[in-house]
Design a protein around this motif. Sequence first.
Motif, PDB file in Angstrom:
ATOM      1  N   UNK A 166       0.826  -1.222   0.000  1.00 41.13           N
ATOM      2  CA  UNK A 166       0.000   0.000   0.000  1.00 41.13           C
ATOM      3  C   UNK A 166       0.853   1.260   0.000  1.00 41.13           C
ATOM      4  N   UNK A 167       1.889   1.311   0.856  1.00 38.20           N
ATOM      5  CA  UNK A 167       2.690   2.544   0.945  1.00 38.20           C
ATOM      6  C   UNK A 167       3.549   2.732  -0.312  1.00 38.20           C
ATOM      7  N   UNK A 168       3.926   1.653  -0.941  1.00 35.95           N
ATOM      8  CA  UNK A 168       4.698   1.785  -2.192  1.00 35.95           C
ATOM      9  C   UNK A 168       3.774   2.239  -3.315  1.00 35.95           C
ATOM     10  N   UNK A 169       2.580   1.636  -3.371  1.00 41.21           N
ATOM     11  CA  UNK A 169       1.609   2.028  -4.404  1.00 41.21           C
ATOM     12  C   UNK A 169       1.217   3.492  -4.255  1.00 41.21           C
ATOM     13  N   UNK A 170       1.199   3.987  -3.016  1.00 39.02           N
ATOM     14  CA  UNK A 170       0.875   5.402  -2.798  1.00 39.02           C
ATOM     15  C   UNK A 170       1.867   6.307  -3.540  1.00 39.02           C
ATOM     16  N   UNK A 171       3.156   5.937  -3.495  1.00 41.83           N
ATOM     17  CA  UNK A 171       4.163   6.728  -4.214  1.00 41.83           C
ATOM     18  C   UNK A 171       3.940   6.650  -5.719  1.00 41.83           C
ATOM     19  N   UNK A 172       3.517   5.489  -6.197  1.00 41.75           N
ATOM     20  CA  UNK A 172       3.256   5.319  -7.630  1.00 41.75           C
ATOM     21  C   UNK A 172       2.020   6.144  -8.026  1.00 41.75           C
ATOM     22  N   UNK A 173       0.965   6.063  -7.205  1.00 35.93           N
ATOM     23  CA  UNK A 173      -0.273   6.801  -7.515  1.00 35.93           C
ATOM     24  C   UNK A 173      -0.031   8.307  -7.484  1.00 35.93           C
ATOM     25  N   UNK A 174       0.758   8.766  -6.509  1.00 38.18           N
ATOM     26  CA  UNK A 174       0.970  10.220  -6.425  1.00 38.18           C
ATOM     27  C   UNK A 174       1.852  10.688  -7.587  1.00 38.18           C
ATOM     28  N   UNK A 175       2.800   9.865  -8.020  1.00 39.17           N
ATOM     29  CA  UNK A 175       3.570  10.191  -9.230  1.00 39.17           C
ATOM     30  C   UNK A 175       2.641  10.255 -10.443  1.00 39.17           C
ATOM     31  N   UNK A 176       1.714   9.302 -10.504  1.00 42.88           N
ATOM     32  CA  UNK A 176       0.780   9.278 -11.645  1.00 42.88           C
ATOM     33  C   UNK A 176      -0.019  10.587 -11.681  1.00 42.88           C
ATOM     34  N   UNK A 177      -0.469  11.034 -10.514  1.00 46.43           N
ATOM     35  CA  UNK A 177      -1.227  12.298 -10.463  1.00 46.43           C
ATOM     36  C   UNK A 177      -0.364  13.461 -10.957  1.00 46.43           C
ATOM     37  N   UNK A 178       0.919  13.470 -10.585  1.00 40.75           N
ATOM     38  CA  UNK A 178       1.816  14.553 -11.039  1.00 40.75           C
ATOM     39  C   UNK A 178       1.953  14.522 -12.558  1.00 40.75           C
TER      40      UNK A 178
END
Length: 370
Positions: free
Chosen positions: A352-364
């Motif tokens: 979950x915490x790793x995917x959060x970094x991926x999702x927030x990069x995707x938003x950027x």
Amino acid sequence: MSANPIYLGVVGVGGVGTAFLSQLARLPNAPKLVLLARSSQTLLAPAPAYSPAIPPADWAIASATPSLTKTGALPAEEMATYLASAPGRAILVDNTSDINLARSYPTFLKKGVSVVTPNKKGFSDDLSLWKEIFSSAAEGKALVYHESTVGAGLPVLSTLKDLVATGDEVTRIEGVFSGTLSFLFNTFAPASGSSNAQWSAVVAQAKELGYTEPDPRDDLNGMDVARKLTILARLAGLDVSRPDSFPIESLIPAELASLPSSADGISQFMTRLPEFDAQMANIKDAAEKEGKVVRYVGSIDVASKAVKVGLQYFDKDSAIAGLKGSDNIISFYTKRYGANPVIVQGAGAGGEVTAMGVSSDLLKVIERLH
Ligand SMILES: NC(=O)C1=CN([C@@H]2O[C@H](COP(=O)(O)OP(=O)(O)OC[C@H]3O[C@@H](n4cnc5c(N)ncnc54)[C@H](OP(=O)(O)O)[C@@H]3O)[C@@H](O)[C@H]2O)C=CC1
Ligand SMILES: N[C@@H](CC=O)C(=O)O
Ligand code: NA
């Protein structure tokens, strides 16, 4: 959905990939998922309409969706062509640890497909690949974000990039960079209280919790930490040629070092690891005799270009000794911040915490592509 939809390809549906898909399902204005792949299977939204899209759900649900094109593993070149031909900008999310897919990022980027990934391999291998990735992104007017390659979703790379971009001078970076090794030592050799846990049992637990690399030997041999330090050193301005261009202390027993890198090799390694528990117990006891605990740390000294990765003793009341669970702690010493470093701390592994970094990069990327 906005007037110009963005098209998304996701490769890898393991611990991080599955958590990412569930986060994707909850994003407002999420891009259209048109490619979803694992090692031997690929789902595609049928061209030329790239519709219907794939539901952002776990593999079992997504692959049961009718009207999708289903094939075996697609070569990276074909995935890149498929995504680049979508009727809008496209993004590849690589949730694998595959070096070959990472070596293909330039192919995606030159075609204008942006890349978001927690996969360290592309950014920590030969310096020539690092340079090619960023020159290809410039050529294709595409973006590359890889926050979760260091400290999982913790804002480590964004902090370092902001320090550098605003003209600060980073002099030293140090800390605990492995969620797995943090969990292992915090559990096996806690700073307060005592533990009877056997090293091999805690390794099995870290694997079960999804903290380890797909091959846990990549954590235990120090290479995962070395790759993270290579990425940080490069972002701080050092031309580190490879992640094995500096000394790395391995925790793999010499007798198990030559097992094959296959799935069978992983399982043989896990089965035989208990034979070597006494070796790790000795390391723990040696620190204990000095009233200290042992931890696995890394550091980059920018002026001397020295990168170090290995075991070190710490006082029991130090910040590093007191870490809990899979926590990372990363200290940035800079000219602007002086003697008191900027510190980033928190869980450094887990789906979950790793995917959060991926999702927030995707938003950027989505925000910056519009
Ligand atoms: N777990 C963590 O805490 C963290 C992980 N990361 C990074 O995230 C990435 C994923 O880790 P994690 O989810 O734990 O790994 P897993 O082993 O759980 O999942 C890997 C996934 O990648 C797929 N895969 C592997 N090779 C290929 C390939 N060549 N083509 C297509 N699919 C492929 C696998 O397919 P199949 O399902 O068919 O086996 C699987 O779905 C790694 O790069 C890791 O370093 C980064 C920070 C923290
Ligand atoms: N295996 C890695 C996962 C995150 O990068 C770790 O334990 O830190
Ligand atoms: Na991070």
